[in-house]
Motif scaffolding. Structure first.
Motif, PDB file in Angstrom:
ATOM      1  N   MET A 268     -35.138  -1.050  74.696  1.00 35.03           N
ATOM      2  CA  MET A 268     -35.003  -0.923  73.452  1.00 35.03           C
ATOM      3  C   MET A 268     -33.659  -1.668  72.882  1.00 35.03           C
ATOM      4  SD  MET A 268     -37.082  -0.216  71.340  1.00 35.03           S
ATOM      5  CE  MET A 268     -36.474  -0.070  69.754  1.00 35.03           C
ATOM      6  N   ASP A 269     -32.708  -1.550  73.751  1.00 29.17           N
ATOM      7  CA  ASP A 269     -31.391  -2.314  73.466  1.00 29.17           C
ATOM      8  C   ASP A 269     -31.697  -3.948  73.662  1.00 29.17           C
ATOM      9  OD1 ASP A 269     -29.440  -0.085  73.428  1.00 29.17           O
ATOM     10  OD2 ASP A 269     -29.635  -0.015  75.695  1.00 29.17           O
ATOM     11  N   TYR A 271     -34.488  -5.200  73.087  1.00 32.42           N
ATOM     12  CA  TYR A 271     -35.098  -5.740  72.108  1.00 32.42           C
ATOM     13  C   TYR A 271     -34.203  -5.913  70.998  1.00 32.42           C
ATOM     14  CZ  TYR A 271     -38.173  -5.143  67.738  1.00 32.42           C
ATOM     15  OH  TYR A 271     -38.523  -5.406  66.749  1.00 32.42           O
ATOM     16  N   ARG A 272     -33.452  -5.052  70.395  1.00 25.93           N
ATOM     17  CA  ARG A 272     -32.587  -5.012  69.354  1.00 25.93           C
ATOM     18  C   ARG A 272     -31.740  -6.409  69.683  1.00 25.93           C
ATOM     19  NH1 ARG A 272     -31.293   0.475  70.655  1.00 25.93           N
ATOM     20  NH2 ARG A 272     -32.690   1.683  69.739  1.00 25.93           N
ATOM     21  N   ALA A 275     -33.695  -9.065  68.593  1.00 24.25           N
ATOM     22  CA  ALA A 275     -34.020  -9.223  67.310  1.00 24.25           C
ATOM     23  C   ALA A 275     -32.910  -9.332  66.442  1.00 24.25           C
ATOM     24  CB  ALA A 275     -34.898  -7.805  66.863  1.00 24.25           C
ATOM     25  N   THR A 277     -30.616  -6.979  65.767  1.00 26.58           N
ATOM     26  CA  THR A 277     -29.932  -5.905  65.194  1.00 26.58           C
ATOM     27  C   THR A 277     -29.234  -5.211  66.246  1.00 26.58           C
ATOM     28  OG1 THR A 277     -32.040  -4.797  65.754  1.00 26.58           O
ATOM     29  CG2 THR A 277     -32.093  -5.545  63.650  1.00 26.58           C
ATOM     30  N   GLY A 278     -28.841  -5.791  67.557  1.00 28.18           N
ATOM     31  CA  GLY A 278     -27.806  -5.041  68.319  1.00 28.18           C
ATOM     32  C   GLY A 278     -27.354  -5.914  69.117  1.00 28.18           C
TER      33      GLY A 278
END
Ligand code: 13P
Ligand code: SF4
Length: 304
Positions: A268-269, A271-272, A275, A277-278
């Protein structure tokens, strides 16, 4: 769920022209969608050749800095901002400057697993696979080796004509393995070959059938005719090998061989970060880029 996130990552990478770079100690679900995988320095060398203008790195901060140093025009994002490496960060550059003042004739040799700030006050970098070759090619006999005393000790044993002063530092994950672990593993798996990373303590390295970097261990196990191995480096390497070579047997040298800094990054990190957003963009000043690049260029020059 994992498959869905992976599909989103693959699509976003393409849409945003992003190259995903992952160290081999990362989880399989991250490595499966990575464009570039490998050990610490190989990542930055391969990223240099990637056509994408943005790199997201799943690994630890010094690796993302390494990518930035070799690819200054690329935008480099560390997938998890808290992914540091205690070994890379354990020496204040001021202490190295002080040593230099006291020993102006000793070159400072820095393991590539160091911060950009620390590289900037050193003379030449080495990787775990090139350390012996690079140090042997230095004209000076005496030097300081930072920050890993175990890798430094390994190099010293291969090059008895050199005098390598060691810093009392190292990787707590590899250095946590003991000779007792080796004795137990040998008893549990008689006949298995012991492959260890030179970040392990000398008493462990002394028992090894093969000593090498993360990639060298992977390569050795892949090419060897033997079919049972004890792996003395981070847990993920035993897992990847088990997955890749189902007919061979791989055992962890010790259950302690888990790097929490490498495991902090999740799919998820990644992915963010992709994207937008991270993650955290790696920003280094021009001066730092210039000074930290110097010992890397010296390593490349000596390695040819
Ligand atoms: P290499 O990947 O260069 O072998 O380094 C080992 C390590 O501990 C990376 O964090
Ligand atoms: Fe740093 Fe972890 Fe690598 Fe050790 S295994 S050098 S603590 S990142």
């Amino acid at each position: 769920m994992i498959r869905e996130i992976q599909d989103k990552i693959i699509a976003l990478k393409k849409e945003k022209n992003i190259c995903l770079v992952a160290h081999t100690y990362q989880a399989s679900e991250i490595l499966e969608v990575a464009d570039i995988k490998g050990d610490s320095f190989v990542l930055s060398q391969k990223a240099q050749l990637a056509p994408e203008s943005t790199v997201v790195l799943a690994g630890v901060r010094f690796m993302a800095e390494g990518v930035k140093l070799l690819s200054p025009d690329k935008k480099v994002i560390l997938a998890h901002p808290d992914a540091g490496c205690p070994m890379a960060e354990q020496i204040a550059p001021e202490r190295v400057r002080q040593y230099k003042k006291e020993h102006p004739d000793h070159p400072i040799v820095a393991y590539i697993n160091t911060t950009a700030e620390l590289k900037a006050v050193c003379d030449v970098c080495v990787t775990s696979s090139t350390a012996v070759k690079i140090v042997s090619r230095l004209p000076e006999k005496e030097m300081l080796f930072i920050p890993d005393c175990n890798l430094g000790d390994y190099v010293q044993r291969q090059l008895p004509d050199k005098k390598i002063n060691l810093w009392l530092g190292g990787c707590h994950v590899h250095a946590g393995v003991t000779e007792r672990d080796v004795i137990n593993a040998r008893k549990d798996h008689p006949g298995a070959l012991l492959l260890v990373h030179p970040e392990c303590v000398p008493e462990v390295v002394a028992h090894a059938d093969f000593v090498g970097s993360t990639s060298a261990i992977l390569e050795f196990a892949a090419q060897s005719d033997a079919n049972e191995f004890i792996i003395g480096t981070e847990m993920s390497i035993s897992e990847h090998l088990t997955y890749q070579f189902p007919d061979k047997h791989f055992h962890m040298l010790s259950k302690k061989l888990v790097c929490p800094n490498m495991k902090i990054t999740s799919l998820m990190d990644v992915y963010r970060a992709i994207a937008g957003t991270g993650g955290e963009e790696i920003i280094l000043s021009d001066e730092l880029m210039r000074d930290a690049r110097r010992p890397i260029d010296k390593m490349i020059e000596l390695g040819q």
